[in-house]
Design a protein around this motif. Sequence first.
Motif, mmCIF file in Angstrom:
data_model
loop_
_atom_site.group_PDB
_atom_site.id
_atom_site.type_symbol
_atom_site.label_atom_id
_atom_site.label_comp_id
_atom_site.label_asym_id
_atom_site.label_seq_id
_atom_site.Cartn_x
_atom_site.Cartn_y
_atom_site.Cartn_z
ATOM 1 N N ARG A 145 0.841 -1.204 0.000
ATOM 2 C CA ARG A 145 0.000 0.000 0.000
ATOM 3 C C ARG A 145 0.873 1.251 0.000
ATOM 4 N NH1 ARG A 145 -2.658 0.539 4.826
ATOM 5 N NH2 ARG A 145 -1.593 -1.165 5.893
ATOM 6 N N ASN B 101 10.733 0.174 4.033
ATOM 7 C CA ASN B 101 9.615 1.122 3.991
ATOM 8 C C ASN B 101 8.519 0.801 5.014
ATOM 9 O OD1 ASN B 101 7.561 2.986 2.459
ATOM 10 N ND2 ASN B 101 6.620 0.952 2.456
ATOM 11 N N LYS C 141 12.288 6.917 13.852
ATOM 12 C CA LYS C 141 12.787 7.446 12.573
ATOM 13 C C LYS C 141 14.139 8.133 12.755
ATOM 14 C CE LYS C 141 9.260 6.217 9.932
ATOM 15 N NZ LYS C 141 9.403 5.154 8.921
ATOM 16 N N PRO D 224 10.165 11.848 4.146
ATOM 17 C CA PRO D 224 8.974 12.516 3.609
ATOM 18 C C PRO D 224 8.276 13.360 4.676
ATOM 19 C CG PRO D 224 8.905 10.109 3.241
ATOM 20 C CD PRO D 224 9.960 10.394 4.277
ATOM 21 N N PHE E 215 4.286 15.356 4.705
ATOM 22 C CA PHE E 215 2.926 14.802 4.582
ATOM 23 C C PHE E 215 2.705 14.254 3.169
ATOM 24 C CE2 PHE E 215 2.041 18.204 7.852
ATOM 25 C CZ PHE E 215 1.763 17.329 8.894
ATOM 26 N N SER F 278 -1.678 8.911 1.863
ATOM 27 C CA SER F 278 -1.683 7.438 1.961
ATOM 28 C C SER F 278 -2.665 7.057 3.065
ATOM 29 C CB SER F 278 -0.286 6.906 2.310
ATOM 30 O OG SER F 278 -0.034 7.099 3.700
ATOM 31 N N ASP F 279 -2.823 5.761 3.279
ATOM 32 C CA ASP F 279 -3.693 5.311 4.386
ATOM 33 C C ASP F 279 -3.198 5.868 5.721
ATOM 34 O OD1 ASP F 279 -5.190 3.905 2.622
ATOM 35 O OD2 ASP F 279 -4.302 1.946 3.073
HETATM 36 P P1 NAP Z 1 0.640 2.784 4.912
HETATM 37 O O1 NAP Z 1 -0.160 3.255 3.747
HETATM 38 O O2 NAP Z 1 0.002 2.677 6.243
HETATM 39 O O3 NAP Z 1 1.308 1.358 4.527
HETATM 40 C C1 NAP Z 1 2.106 0.705 5.459
HETATM 41 C C2 NAP Z 1 2.721 -0.514 4.808
HETATM 42 O O4 NAP Z 1 3.593 -1.147 5.767
HETATM 43 C C3 NAP Z 1 1.705 -1.560 4.399
HETATM 44 O O5 NAP Z 1 2.168 -2.163 3.192
HETATM 45 C C4 NAP Z 1 1.756 -2.574 5.550
HETATM 46 O O6 NAP Z 1 1.404 -3.902 5.169
HETATM 47 C C5 NAP Z 1 3.236 -2.512 5.888
HETATM 48 N N1 NAP Z 1 3.571 -2.968 7.237
HETATM 49 C C6 NAP Z 1 3.202 -2.422 8.428
HETATM 50 N N2 NAP Z 1 3.729 -3.126 9.444
HETATM 51 C C7 NAP Z 1 4.428 -4.154 8.886
HETATM 52 C C8 NAP Z 1 5.182 -5.236 9.408
HETATM 53 N N3 NAP Z 1 5.338 -5.413 10.741
HETATM 54 N N4 NAP Z 1 5.777 -6.101 8.540
HETATM 55 C C9 NAP Z 1 5.636 -5.935 7.202
HETATM 56 N N5 NAP Z 1 4.923 -4.930 6.643
HETATM 57 C C10 NAP Z 1 4.325 -4.056 7.481
HETATM 58 O O7 NAP Z 1 1.908 3.731 5.148
HETATM 59 P P2 NAP Z 1 2.650 4.769 4.160
HETATM 60 O O8 NAP Z 1 2.091 6.104 4.381
HETATM 61 O O9 NAP Z 1 2.726 4.211 2.787
HETATM 62 O O10 NAP Z 1 4.090 4.763 4.840
HETATM 63 C C11 NAP Z 1 5.180 4.027 4.327
HETATM 64 C C12 NAP Z 1 6.442 4.455 5.042
HETATM 65 O O11 NAP Z 1 6.636 5.849 4.842
HETATM 66 C C13 NAP Z 1 6.394 4.251 6.561
HETATM 67 O O12 NAP Z 1 7.648 3.866 7.026
HETATM 68 C C14 NAP Z 1 6.042 5.631 7.076
HETATM 69 O O13 NAP Z 1 6.488 5.806 8.394
HETATM 70 C C15 NAP Z 1 6.792 6.493 6.093
HETATM 71 N N6 NAP Z 1 6.303 7.869 6.013
HETATM 72 C C16 NAP Z 1 5.045 8.126 5.549
HETATM 73 C C17 NAP Z 1 4.613 9.448 5.484
HETATM 74 C C18 NAP Z 1 3.251 9.834 4.982
HETATM 75 O O14 NAP Z 1 2.910 11.017 5.054
HETATM 76 N N7 NAP Z 1 2.453 8.903 4.468
HETATM 77 C C19 NAP Z 1 5.458 10.485 5.897
HETATM 78 C C20 NAP Z 1 6.734 10.181 6.358
HETATM 79 C C21 NAP Z 1 7.139 8.863 6.397
HETATM 80 P P3 NAP Z 1 -0.164 -4.415 5.143
HETATM 81 O O15 NAP Z 1 -0.771 -3.831 3.893
HETATM 82 O O16 NAP Z 1 -0.086 -5.898 5.088
HETATM 83 O O17 NAP Z 1 -0.798 -3.875 6.391
#
Ligand code: NAP
Length: 241
Positions: A11, A88, A157, A183, A185, A188-189
């Motif tokens: 995702r 990730n 982080k 990153p 904001f 995403s979910d």
């Molecule tokens: P997301 O949409 O919530 O997706 C999270 C992903 O991580 C999903 O594929 C989930 O798998 C997987 N996951 C969670 N726990 C796991 C585990 N224990 N083992 C394996 N897979 C696991 O999050 P996102 O927004 O794409 O974020 C991705 C990364 O970017 C994260 O590290 C987040 O901290 C970082 N980030 C995001 C943002 C933002 O604004 N979105 C900003 C800064 C940093 P399932 O589908 O199976 O649940």
Amino acid sequence: MNYALVTGGSRGLGAAICRRLASQGLGIIINYRSNESAAREVADDIIASGGTAELLPFDVSSEESVDAALEMWEDSHSGDRITVLVNNAGIREDNLLIFMQTDQWHNVINTTLDGFFFVTRRVLKGMLTKRFGRIINIASLSGLKGLPGQANYSAAKAALIGATKALAQEVAPRKVTVNAVAPGFIKSDMTKDLDEENLKKLVPLGRFGEAEEVAALVGFLASAESSYITGETISINGGLY
Ligand code: NAP
């Protein structure tokens, strides 16, 4: 074939990174924890576009689960190797520290930091032997500046950024680079419960970022062209520091 392993590839940012790296000619190993249908959709898209993708579910925070899955993958891919690793997978469990439950602290730290450690240690050996590798860690603005309500997430982080700098120095002689992306904001979910209308006013570029914009940066760091960048953390945040 050269493969990229993307943890949390089912995702959000991870899914966009999978699609991007597939377009750069890498086979893709899509890791996820539980959402098989979302991971399957990403794999089907990549395969429909002429790429190579497969699913590899495991919990990044479980040493046994990581080692078993990667051993199975290696056993069934004798001529192949993982040249790119994108750490990730991550979760948020926000709370003010005074109210934070022990589980909330450990869940977030274990997923980001233990996940980085278990997966990277397992994949690194092949990169060192072949004298090439790209490791990209998805950190966060929260790890650079600290955000209230996210002591667990900011700590995880920030630690990931420290580990990026340390490991980069360890493996540079073998032409393996290690970088982080921070990153702000991004839609995403993980951010769908945030008040985007108000929060975007804080961002100089006036909007949340797209997962594809982060994926483009990861694509560059994963390519041969980024060969002189290591130990770096690159912000991608629309100007919000
Ligand atoms: P997301 O949409 O919530 O997706 C999270 C992903 O991580 C999903 O594929 C989930 O798998 C997987 N996951 C969670 N726990 C796991 C585990 N224990 N083992 C394996 N897979 C696991 O999050 P996102 O927004 O794409 O974020 C991705 C990364 O970017 C994260 O590290 C987040 O901290 C970082 N980030 C995001 C943002 C933002 O604004 N979105 C900003 C800064 C940093 P399932 O589908 O199976 O649940």
